[in-house]
Design a protein around this motif. Sequence first.
Motif, short mmCIF file in Angstrom:
data_model
loop_
_atom_site.label_atom_id
_atom_site.label_comp_id
_atom_site.label_asym_id
_atom_site.label_seq_id
_atom_site.Cartn_x
_atom_site.Cartn_y
_atom_site.Cartn_z
N MET A 1 -6.82 -9.97 1.48
CA MET A 1 -5.78 -8.83 1.05
C MET A 1 -5.91 -7.83 1.44
O MET A 1 -6.97 -7.09 2.14
CB MET A 1 -5.84 -8.66 -0.19
CG MET A 1 -4.56 -9.84 -1.68
SD MET A 1 -2.90 -9.39 -0.59
CE MET A 1 -2.83 -11.11 -0.81
N SER A 2 -5.11 -6.88 1.29
CA SER A 2 -5.26 -4.80 2.43
C SER A 2 -6.27 -4.10 2.02
O SER A 2 -6.01 -4.50 0.86
CB SER A 2 -4.13 -5.04 2.54
OG SER A 2 -2.92 -5.84 3.87
N LYS A 3 -6.18 -2.96 2.53
CA LYS A 3 -7.30 -2.40 1.89
C LYS A 3 -6.35 -1.26 2.21
O LYS A 3 -6.04 -0.56 3.06
CB LYS A 3 -8.72 -1.93 3.09
CG LYS A 3 -9.40 -1.23 2.31
CD LYS A 3 -10.22 -0.81 3.12
CE LYS A 3 -11.31 0.10 2.84
NZ LYS A 3 -12.39 0.84 4.13
N ILE A 4 -5.97 -0.60 1.55
CA ILE A 4 -4.94 0.67 1.11
C ILE A 4 -5.51 1.94 0.69
O ILE A 4 -6.34 2.02 -0.10
CB ILE A 4 -3.70 0.44 0.63
CG1 ILE A 4 -3.30 -1.17 1.58
CG2 ILE A 4 -2.82 1.42 0.67
CD1 ILE A 4 -2.62 -1.76 0.22
N LEU A 5 -5.16 3.05 1.05
CA LEU A 5 -5.76 4.04 1.21
C LEU A 5 -4.18 5.10 0.55
O LEU A 5 -3.08 4.83 1.44
CB LEU A 5 -5.74 5.01 2.52
CG LEU A 5 -6.19 6.81 2.10
CD1 LEU A 5 -7.19 6.39 1.98
CD2 LEU A 5 -6.50 7.22 3.81
N MET A 6 -5.08 5.91 -0.49
CA MET A 6 -3.19 6.25 -1.53
C MET A 6 -3.53 7.84 -1.48
O MET A 6 -4.87 7.95 -1.66
CB MET A 6 -3.69 5.78 -2.90
CG MET A 6 -1.80 6.51 -3.73
SD MET A 6 -1.81 5.82 -4.97
CE MET A 6 -1.17 4.48 -5.17
N ILE A 7 -3.49 8.76 -0.81
CA ILE A 7 -3.22 10.39 -0.10
C ILE A 7 -2.50 11.19 -1.67
O ILE A 7 -1.30 10.65 -2.03
CB ILE A 7 -2.80 10.78 0.77
CG1 ILE A 7 -3.89 10.38 1.94
CG2 ILE A 7 -3.22 12.42 0.66
CD1 ILE A 7 -3.54 10.20 3.46
N VAL A 8 -2.97 11.16 -2.17
CA VAL A 8 -2.29 12.43 -3.06
C VAL A 8 -3.11 13.86 -3.94
O VAL A 8 -4.30 14.18 -3.41
CB VAL A 8 -3.07 11.24 -4.73
CG1 VAL A 8 -2.70 10.10 -5.34
CG2 VAL A 8 -4.50 11.57 -5.49
N GLY A 9 -2.75 14.54 -4.63
CA GLY A 9 -3.28 16.26 -4.65
C GLY A 9 -2.75 16.13 -6.17
O GLY A 9 -1.94 15.56 -7.48
N ASP A 10 -3.45 17.29 -6.89
CA ASP A 10 -2.79 17.73 -8.46
C ASP A 10 -1.07 17.73 -8.16
O ASP A 10 0.04 18.22 -7.17
CB ASP A 10 -3.49 19.38 -8.25
CG ASP A 10 -4.77 19.04 -9.01
OD1 ASP A 10 -4.86 18.42 -9.85
OD2 ASP A 10 -5.58 19.64 -7.91
N PHE A 11 -1.05 17.49 -9.65
CA PHE A 11 0.81 17.39 -10.02
C PHE A 11 1.04 16.41 -9.00
O PHE A 11 2.47 16.38 -8.84
CB PHE A 11 1.15 18.89 -9.80
CG PHE A 11 0.40 19.46 -11.38
CD1 PHE A 11 0.38 19.00 -12.30
CD2 PHE A 11 0.46 20.46 -10.70
CE1 PHE A 11 -0.26 20.17 -13.56
CE2 PHE A 11 -1.59 21.11 -11.48
CZ PHE A 11 -0.84 20.59 -13.03
N VAL A 12 0.66 15.53 -8.70
CA VAL A 12 1.26 14.24 -7.85
C VAL A 12 1.79 14.00 -9.06
O VAL A 12 1.45 14.21 -10.64
CB VAL A 12 0.19 13.38 -7.34
CG1 VAL A 12 -0.56 12.50 -8.52
CG2 VAL A 12 0.78 11.72 -6.48
#
Length: 189
Positions: A1-12
Motif C-alpha cells: 500500500m501507499s506511504k502517505i504524508l499528512m500535514i497538520v497544525g494546531d486547530f486542524v
Amino acid sequence: MSKILMIVGDFVEDYEVMVPFQILQAFGHEVHAVCPDKSAGDTVATAIHDFEGQQTYSEKRGHNFALNATFAKVEPESYDALVVPGGRAPEYLAIDQRVLKVVKYFATADKPIAATCHGPLILTAAGVVKGKRCQGYPTVRPEIESAGGTWDTPAEGLDSVCVDGNLVTAPAWPANAVWMKAFQEVLVG
C-alpha cells in the motif's frame, strides 16, 4: 500500500484529521502526520466545526491529536501521496515556506493530493491549483479562483467530492466518506 504524508497544525479540524487518518490506515496505508516545528509524539490541538444553523460553522475545542512523525525529518520523495486537512491550521500553514515547498514537490511530481475544507488555502498559496477543478469550504472559493483554479460547487450538504486527475478535494468533514473513497481510488489507480 501507499506511504502517505499528512500535514497538520494546531486547530486542524478534528474530524478532518482523525477520521481520514484512521480510514487511510484501515485501507492499509502507512500515514505519517506531521506539523512544522513539532516532533513525533507531540500533539496538535484540534477544533470541532459544526453546522448548527448559523451563517457559518461554529467552533469548539476538540481533542489532542498525536503526531507520529517529525516534520523536520520529512523527505517528500519517500511518500506516495499527500493529505491536507482543513480547520484553522491552513490559515497559518499557508504562509510557511517549508510547507509550501513540500506541497509543490507533490504537485510537480504528479503524486496524489487530497485536501478538504480550508486545506485548499495551502494549495493556492503553493500555486498548484492553476487549471484544476477544486472544492473546499465555500469561503475558500475566491482564493481558488484567484490562483487560477476552477470552483466546483459542492453539494448543499457539503458531502461531495471533486476529482481532477491526482487532486481530490472536498468541502468539509461531512464529505469524509466520499472524499477518502475517491482518494483511495486515485491511490490504487
